[in-house]
Motif scaffolding. Structure first.
Motif, PDB file in Angstrom:
ATOM      1  N   ILE A 258       2.087   1.756  -3.519  1.00 54.25           N
ATOM      2  CA  ILE A 258       1.006   2.261  -4.370  1.00 54.25           C
ATOM      3  C   ILE A 258       0.814   3.764  -4.155  1.00 54.25           C
ATOM      4  O   ILE A 258       0.722   4.525  -5.117  1.00 54.25           O
ATOM      5  N   THR A 259       0.791   4.192  -2.903  1.00 51.84           N
ATOM      6  CA  THR A 259       0.574   5.621  -2.641  1.00 51.84           C
ATOM      7  C   THR A 259       1.765   6.453  -3.104  1.00 51.84           C
ATOM      8  O   THR A 259       1.593   7.549  -3.608  1.00 51.84           O
ATOM      9  N   ARG A 260       2.991   5.925  -2.978  1.00 54.70           N
ATOM     10  CA  ARG A 260       4.171   6.652  -3.474  1.00 54.70           C
ATOM     11  C   ARG A 260       4.118   6.765  -4.995  1.00 54.70           C
ATOM     12  O   ARG A 260       4.482   7.775  -5.548  1.00 54.70           O
ATOM     13  N   LYS A 261       3.633   5.697  -5.650  1.00 50.43           N
ATOM     14  CA  LYS A 261       3.505   5.725  -7.112  1.00 50.43           C
ATOM     15  C   LYS A 261       2.499   6.807  -7.515  1.00 50.43           C
ATOM     16  O   LYS A 261       2.697   7.533  -8.472  1.00 50.43           O
ATOM     17  N   ASP A 262       1.400   6.904  -6.764  1.00 52.67           N
ATOM     18  CA  ASP A 262       0.384   7.905  -7.085  1.00 52.67           C
ATOM     19  C   ASP A 262       0.931   9.313  -6.914  1.00 52.67           C
ATOM     20  O   ASP A 262       0.660  10.202  -7.700  1.00 52.67           O
ATOM     21  N   GLU A 263       1.688   9.510  -5.828  1.00 53.65           N
ATOM     22  CA  GLU A 263       2.240  10.839  -5.565  1.00 53.65           C
ATOM     23  C   GLU A 263       3.286  11.211  -6.609  1.00 53.65           C
ATOM     24  O   GLU A 263       3.322  12.327  -7.099  1.00 53.65           O
TER      25      GLU A 263
ATOM     26  N   ARG B 164       1.528   0.157 -11.446  1.00 55.19           N
ATOM     27  CA  ARG B 164       0.537   0.467 -10.402  1.00 55.19           C
ATOM     28  C   ARG B 164      -0.554  -0.600 -10.382  1.00 55.19           C
ATOM     29  O   ARG B 164      -0.988  -1.047  -9.322  1.00 55.19           O
TER      30      ARG B 164
ATOM     31  N   ASN C  22      -1.572  -3.064  -7.345  1.00 50.35           N
ATOM     32  CA  ASN C  22      -2.961  -3.175  -6.872  1.00 50.35           C
ATOM     33  C   ASN C  22      -3.418  -4.629  -6.833  1.00 50.35           C
ATOM     34  O   ASN C  22      -4.100  -5.053  -5.908  1.00 50.35           O
TER      35      ASN C  22
ATOM     36  N   GLN D 264       0.833  -1.198   0.000  1.00 49.78           N
ATOM     37  CA  GLN D 264       0.000   0.000   0.000  1.00 49.78           C
ATOM     38  C   GLN D 264       0.874   1.256   0.000  1.00 49.78           C
ATOM     39  O   GLN D 264       0.541   2.257  -0.632  1.00 49.78           O
ATOM     40  N   GLY D 265       2.018   1.178   0.704  1.00 51.00           N
ATOM     41  CA  GLY D 265       2.962   2.290   0.693  1.00 51.00           C
ATOM     42  C   GLY D 265       3.531   2.522  -0.696  1.00 51.00           C
ATOM     43  O   GLY D 265       3.653   3.663  -1.141  1.00 51.00           O
TER      44      GLY D 265
END
Length: 147
Positions: free
Chosen positions: A58-63, A85, A89, A55-56
């Motif tokens: 994934i969120t770093r990829k989004d940012e 990504r 997921n 999950q970390g």
């Protein structure tokens, strides 16, 4: 007047548990269930750590995925970010499912139904349960299902 006391011919009920199990064993003993519980708890802890890690990522990829400093020209790698990504997921989704299966196995341990095949009603082999602690099918049932 004479008192009559009721004295039934039998004192045991059909619902009474037998003192010593006779015939095949229908469930694992409490110490065995405790051993399986420890295995499951270790796997559950590791699975939850891995989920947090995914999950970390994934969120770093989004940012970082929509960074304005990247060049705006099309390149061969434009789809790779979203593909990576998507893979993360999928891995996180599988991990959530695995955690759910392990938690359900803990409930079966508490209910003392753990290790009983849901198709045949026989005990699942210990080696299988140690390898796949959330298994609900014996090898016999699994093979029959896959045919």
């Amino acid at each position: 007047m004479k008192t009559v006391t009721y004295a039934p011919e039998f004192t045991k009920s059909v619902l009474d548990q037998p003192e010593t199990p006779s015939g095949p064993i229908y469930r694992y003993s409490d110490p065995e269930l405790q051993e399986f519980k420890e295995i499951i708890l270790k796997k559950l802890e590791a699975a939850k750590k891995e989920l947090v890690y995914l999950q970390g990522l994934i969120t770093r990829k989004d940012e970082a995925g929509t960074d304005d400093t990247e060049n705006k020209y099309m390149s061969m790698e434009d789809g790779s970010g979203s593909q990576e990504r998507e893979q993360l997921n999928q891995m996180a989704s599988r991990q959530i499912q695995f955690i759910d299966h392990l938690e359900k196995a803990l409930v079966r341990i508490e209910n003392k139904t753990y290790g009983i095949c849901r198709v045949t009603g026989k005990l699942i082999d210990k080696a299988r349960l140690k390898a796949v602690p959330h298994a609900t099918l014996s090898i016999e049932a699994k093979l029959a299902k896959s045919k």
